[in-house]
Scaffold this active site. Structure first.
Site, mmCIF file in Angstrom:
data_model
loop_
_atom_site.group_PDB
_atom_site.id
_atom_site.type_symbol
_atom_site.label_atom_id
_atom_site.label_comp_id
_atom_site.label_asym_id
_atom_site.label_seq_id
_atom_site.Cartn_x
_atom_site.Cartn_y
_atom_site.Cartn_z
ATOM 1 N N THR A 1 10.378 0.198 16.787
ATOM 2 C CA THR A 1 9.430 0.714 15.799
ATOM 3 C C THR A 1 8.467 1.718 16.410
ATOM 4 O OG1 THR A 1 9.550 -1.310 14.478
ATOM 5 C CG2 THR A 1 7.589 0.046 14.194
ATOM 6 N N ASP B 1 3.927 -5.826 12.430
ATOM 7 C CA ASP B 1 4.636 -6.297 11.233
ATOM 8 C C ASP B 1 6.130 -6.445 11.509
ATOM 9 O OD1 ASP B 1 2.228 -6.221 9.796
ATOM 10 O OD2 ASP B 1 2.528 -4.127 9.237
ATOM 11 N N THR C 1 2.052 2.091 14.543
ATOM 12 C CA THR C 1 1.960 1.603 13.169
ATOM 13 C C THR C 1 3.154 0.705 12.838
ATOM 14 O OG1 THR C 1 0.894 3.689 12.558
ATOM 15 C CG2 THR C 1 1.669 2.294 10.762
ATOM 16 N N ASN D 1 9.958 -8.894 19.969
ATOM 17 C CA ASN D 1 9.536 -7.846 20.907
ATOM 18 C C ASN D 1 10.539 -6.696 20.930
ATOM 19 O OD1 ASN D 1 7.250 -9.261 21.682
ATOM 20 N ND2 ASN D 1 8.097 -9.990 23.616
ATOM 21 N N THR E 1 -0.009 -11.733 20.222
ATOM 22 C CA THR E 1 0.707 -10.497 20.528
ATOM 23 C C THR E 1 -0.199 -9.592 21.351
ATOM 24 O OG1 THR E 1 0.056 -9.518 18.399
ATOM 25 C CG2 THR E 1 2.166 -10.670 18.486
ATOM 26 N N SER F 1 9.911 3.425 10.179
ATOM 27 C CA SER F 1 10.190 3.198 11.601
ATOM 28 C C SER F 1 10.775 1.819 11.890
ATOM 29 C CB SER F 1 8.901 3.371 12.412
ATOM 30 O OG SER F 1 7.981 2.320 12.132
ATOM 31 N N ASN G 1 0.834 -1.201 0.000
ATOM 32 C CA ASN G 1 0.000 0.000 0.000
ATOM 33 C C ASN G 1 0.865 1.246 0.000
ATOM 34 O OD1 ASN G 1 -2.432 -1.454 0.219
ATOM 35 N ND2 ASN G 1 -2.337 -1.461 2.448
#
Length: 304
Positions: free
Chosen positions: A285, A254, A250, A279, A222, A294, A12
């Protein structure tokens, strides 16, 4: 040994808005900041994360011929992702996501699937050589389920471990569930699939046991700032998150998945270590704005 990972998923173009708070229905608010377009999509984010952890990464995705994703293709090349199986289609525009981030760092995301939703089993079969030579095949739910089933069928037939991140949350057919080796939902996704709300340690165990009972070998739930709970038939453990000041969540999930599959041994004998590594990566991030921008490099994660 370097893991070989195939990511099947979405690409995207992300448009970010920073807001003090979310508007109520009928309310108009001023935006604190409107940022330029960034590369995004759960598949692309996970591919970038996996590659930045120095795994051998191949990405299967579909974009439009509109040119808006050309800058993302350059990002893939910089990250040393194999782009041989990225398909351009005139059937639809490149996928887009519209993301708002509030003062607490929480986000809301609205997604236009576009070219992502034109991915077919035939497209996946064309990437068979990459799949059968991988250690792990990872998918999310921003491409059509028949394409995911095709990828996982090829993987299972050749001893390749399948990993599903069931996001965005939706009900899954048994045909797909039966092909999953490792499932990585968050609390919301786990509840939708199992019918069990995650509220405490016992409900986490009950949730994981549901997935184990239907044949999935490894379950990771998670939990955001609470870390990750995992279970197999032989062990279970709650791995704590790293305590940081989160400004934007955000791509945190991922990043976790990309780092996790880059570190996990094929035998899964280092499961807790791979989860802790995931983690650790995602804790970096959330301290930056943006999605792919990030996601940290391996060197940064190793310094934590």
């Amino acid at each position: 040994m370097t893991n070989k990972v195939v990511i099947l998923g979405s690409t995207n173009v992300d448009q970010f808005l920073t807001v003090e708070r979310y508007a109520q229905p009928g309310e108009t608010l001023h935006v604190e900041e409107a940022q330029k377009a960034f590369g995004g999509g759960k598949g692309a984010n996970q591919a970038i994360a996996t590659a930045r952890m120095q795994a051998d990464t191949t990405f299967i995705t579909k974009i439009g011929t509109d040119g808006v994703a050309d800058f993302i293709l350059e990002d893939f090349k910089v990250a040393h992702i194999d782009t041989s199986y990225i398909i351009k289609t005139a059937e639809a525009k490149t996928g887009q996501a519209f993301i708002t981030v509030n003062a607490e760092g929480q986000n809301t995301i609205y997604v236009y699937g576009g070219a992502n939703m034109t991915m077919t089993p035939e497209d996946v079969i064309n990437a068979k050589d990459a799949i059968i030579n991988a250690d792990f095949v990872v998918a999310q739910l921003e491409v059509p389920i028949p394409a995911i089933i095709s990828a996982f069928e090829i993987a299972k037939a050749h001893g390749v471990t399948t990993v599903l991140n069931p996001a965005p949350a939706k009900a899954l057919p048994n045909e797909l569930l039966s092909l999953i080796d490792i499932i990585v939902p968050n609390e919301t996704e786990a509840e939708l699939l199992s019918g069990i709300k995650v509220t405490n340690e016992q409900s986490m165990k009950d949730n994981a046991n549901y997935f184990l009972s239907i044949g999935i070998k490894t379950v990771l739930i998670t939990l955001g700032k609470q870390g990750t709970y995992f279970a197999t038939k032989n062990q279970s453990q709650h791995i704590e998150a790293y305590k940081v000041n989160a400004i934007d969540t955000t791509a945190a999930g991922d990043t976790f998945i990309g780092a996790f599959v880059s570190r996990l041994n094929k035998s899964q004998d280092n499961l807790a270590d791979a989860i802790d590594f995931g983690n650790k990566a995602s804790s970096l991030t959330v301290q930056k704005h943006g999605a792919q921008a990030s996601i940290p490099l391996l060197e940064e994660v190793n310094q934590v």
